[in-house]
Design an enzyme around this catalytic site. Structure first.
Site, PDB file in Angstrom:
ATOM      1  N   LYS A   1       0.846  -1.183   0.000  1.00 35.07           N
ATOM      2  CA  LYS A   1       0.000   0.000   0.000  1.00 35.07           C
ATOM      3  C   LYS A   1       0.890   1.245   0.000  1.00 35.07           C
ATOM      4  CE  LYS A   1      -3.814   1.757   2.938  1.00 35.07           C
ATOM      5  NZ  LYS A   1      -4.600   1.387   4.152  1.00 35.07           N
TER       6      LYS A   1
ATOM      7  N   SER B   1      -9.261   1.238   3.429  1.00 36.79           N
ATOM      8  CA  SER B   1      -8.507   2.108   2.551  1.00 36.79           C
ATOM      9  C   SER B   1      -7.486   1.365   1.711  1.00 36.79           C
ATOM     10  CB  SER B   1      -7.796   3.181   3.385  1.00 36.79           C
ATOM     11  OG  SER B   1      -6.881   2.592   4.302  1.00 36.79           O
TER      12      SER B   1
ATOM     13  N   SER C   1      -9.422  -1.217   7.551  1.00 37.51           N
ATOM     14  CA  SER C   1      -8.898  -1.098   6.192  1.00 37.51           C
ATOM     15  C   SER C   1      -8.183  -2.346   5.697  1.00 37.51           C
ATOM     16  CB  SER C   1      -7.929   0.092   6.112  1.00 37.51           C
ATOM     17  OG  SER C   1      -8.612   1.300   6.381  1.00 37.51           O
TER      18      SER C   1
END
Length: 543
Positions: free
Chosen positions: A6, A80, A104
């Site tokens: 990420k 996310s 997330s």
């Protein structure tokens, strides 16, 4: 093995943007977790899109566009860690790293038919990760099978003194009981999604088929804790994470992320203290549910990973309320210091995935993986959106097989066996070592037993609301010496199961109720050592 990270996790040679071009910087070193995986032989394939500053659970809050669901591009991917989940579901990498503050690392897994492992806080170093709310942030793992996620955790975990929230944790190494008790919230909301509700019913039946006994627990304290994350001064931690940048470049942050982070400015230190105290109080109420749900407590909690699916258009039309709905069963987990594992459960009649999350106390990571792998393979699902069959189950790294006998036993001592007390040598001469100084759960009373030599207390379990926390020491003893130790325990004392304040259970000293008639209640002192000090009685020398 190829993996992706990420884009709020540092990888040397690649910019870290947190989905905000004005924030971008070029790290000179890998994040600790990235370096560990590279050292273990994995190969970094690249970085993935995310909700800006890891603020969102839907995957639409990025200047580089919404990340589509791997099964239907009209629907959200979840966030996310949206890009990390997408590339794993599509088979572009073997596994990916995300982060998890409020869900997330789980919601995108549930919406894309993959596994999302959210470890106990501090188990994986967060050095080199752009913080969202640093005290509760976790690096998470996405994979198409539980076995691979667990293998990645084994390589990635480890104490890191450069991370202020890293800690050394002892993980439970035995599976949940064969007949395990799984808790289901007494109030479930699916926001009108009948398909999701039906799939959760199927999931409950699936756990019962694996030997589970379903119990109901009061969800209210968990829901209240979840609400604190964004509806109290706790949101100030999101502002604190990027305050210098945010104050100088607020216009560079997109809505609704900007508005959420800006809320943090409106609270003062007293507000934060109040919110933290409220969270502690809710944590106590939640701990009681683990002990008492269904009369005997629960081993693991079962919730929907996400209670419904939304299209990208729906989410963009109502970004705050619908995002909150996606986190209905995730926001409380890190705040209350639990571990969690999102596992694929089924494909709905409309073709969209449905996932469940298994939640356990801090340190239950391997136990969750063992149960989660059995559940996942029982579903008959394929891997992500690839259509490929699941690989064969593998041994979970930290779990001993049922044929292996435990090598040690943990014993809680409350009186004359404490460090420096007269009978402590009964522990040390058997090779026992002190693990922790802690307290019992708040449902015990302590008494000074008359006529004992050396002086000893008696500990008794009582009904909820009638007891207190009592100071104890937890010692670890080689199993081969445990029998000879127990043989030395004189009546009316005995060894039974003792509940600790952190929700765990150990062997410990308890006293027969009849022996307490006429004994002095010393509960108010909080422990044997404090009682002796208050009586000005010198501690007898250790033999």
């Amino acid at each position: 093995m190829h993996f992706a990270v990420k884009d709020n996790i540092d990888a040397a040679g690649l910019p870290t943007t947190a989905a905000c071009a004005a924030f971008a910087y070029s790290p000179q070193a890998h994040a600790t977790v990235v370096q560990k995986l590279l050292d273990a032989g994995a190969s970094l394939a690249g970085k993935t899109n995310l909700d800006q500053f890891a603020c969102g659970l839907n995957g639409t809050r990025s200047p580089w566009g919404a990340v589509p669901n791997a099964f239907d591009p009209a629907y959200v991917s979840g966030g996310s860690s949206s890009g990390s989940a997408h590339v794993v579901a599509k088979g572009q990498v073997d596994f990916a790293l995300g982060t998890d503050t409020a869900g997330s690392g789980r919601v995108p897994a549930g919406l894309n038919n993959i596994v999302g492992l959210k470890p106990s806080k501090g188990l994986i170093s967060a050095r080199g990760v752009v913080p969202a709310a640093q005290s509760v942030d976790c690096v998470s793992i996405f994979a198409r099978s539980v076995g691979l996620a667990a293998q990645v955790l084994a390589a990635a975990r480890g104490y890191d003194p450069a991370d202020p929230y890293s800690r050394t944790l002892t993980l439970a190494d035995r599976p949940f009981p064969k007949t395990f008790r799984f808790g289901v919230p007494d109030a479930l909301a699916f926001f009108g999604d009948r398909l999701a509700e039906a799939e959760f019913e199927r999931a409950r039946a699936g756990l019962r088929e694996l030997g589970g006994v379903e119990v109901r627990f009061a969800y209210q304290p968990f829901a209240e804790a979840a609400a604190l994350l964004y509806e109290s001064a706790l949101v100030a931690e999101r502002y604190a994470a990027i305050r210098d940048f945010f104050d100088a470049h607020e216009a560079a942050v997109m809505e609704p992320v900007r508005g959420i982070i800006a809320q943090g400015r409106s609270y003062d230190a007293a507000d934060l203290c109040i919110a933290q105290t409220r969270l502690r109080a809710l944590g106590q109420q939640a701990a009681a549910q683990w002990r008492e749900a269904g009369g005997q407590g629960m081993d693991v909690m079962l919730v929907p990973t996400a209670p419904t699916h939304y299209t990208i258009a729906q989410m963009q039309a109502d970004p705050v309320a619908l995002n909150r709905n996606l986190g209905a069963y995730t926001n409380f987990v890190n705040l209350l210091d639990y571990a969690a594992l999102s596992v694929p459960s089924s494909i709905r009649p409309d073709g969209l995935p449905f996932g469940i999350t298994l939640i356990g106390p801090c340190g239950s990571d391997w136990q969750l993986a063992e149960l989660g792998q059995r559940y996942h393979h029982a579903t008959g699902l394929t891997q992500g959106a690839t259509g490929e069959p699941l690989p064969a189950p593998v041994p979970i790294p930290g779990i001993r097989s049922s044929s292996e006998a435990p090598s040690t036993v943990r014993v809680a001592v409350v009186g004359a066996h404490l460090s420096g007390m007269p009978l402590n040598t009964q522990l040390t001469e058997r090779g026992a070592r002190l693990l922790a100084q802690t307290t019992t759960a708040p449902h015990y009373r302590l008494y000074a037993l008359p006529g004992t030599m050396p002086p000893k207390p008696g500990l008794q379990r009582v009904a909820e609301g009638q007891g207190a926390r009592i100071a104890v020491e937890v010692w670890e003893m080689p199993i081969e010496h445990y029998g000879s130790f127990v043989a030395l325990v004189p009546a009316p004392l005995g060894i039974g199961t003792l509940s600790l304040d952190d929700g765990g259970n150990v062997q410990g000293f308890l006293c027969e109720a009849l022996a307490l008639n006429g004994a002095l209640d010393i509960t108010a002192h909080g422990g044997w050592r404090a009682y002796l000090a208050a009586q000005a009685v010198p501690t007898p020398p250790q033999a």
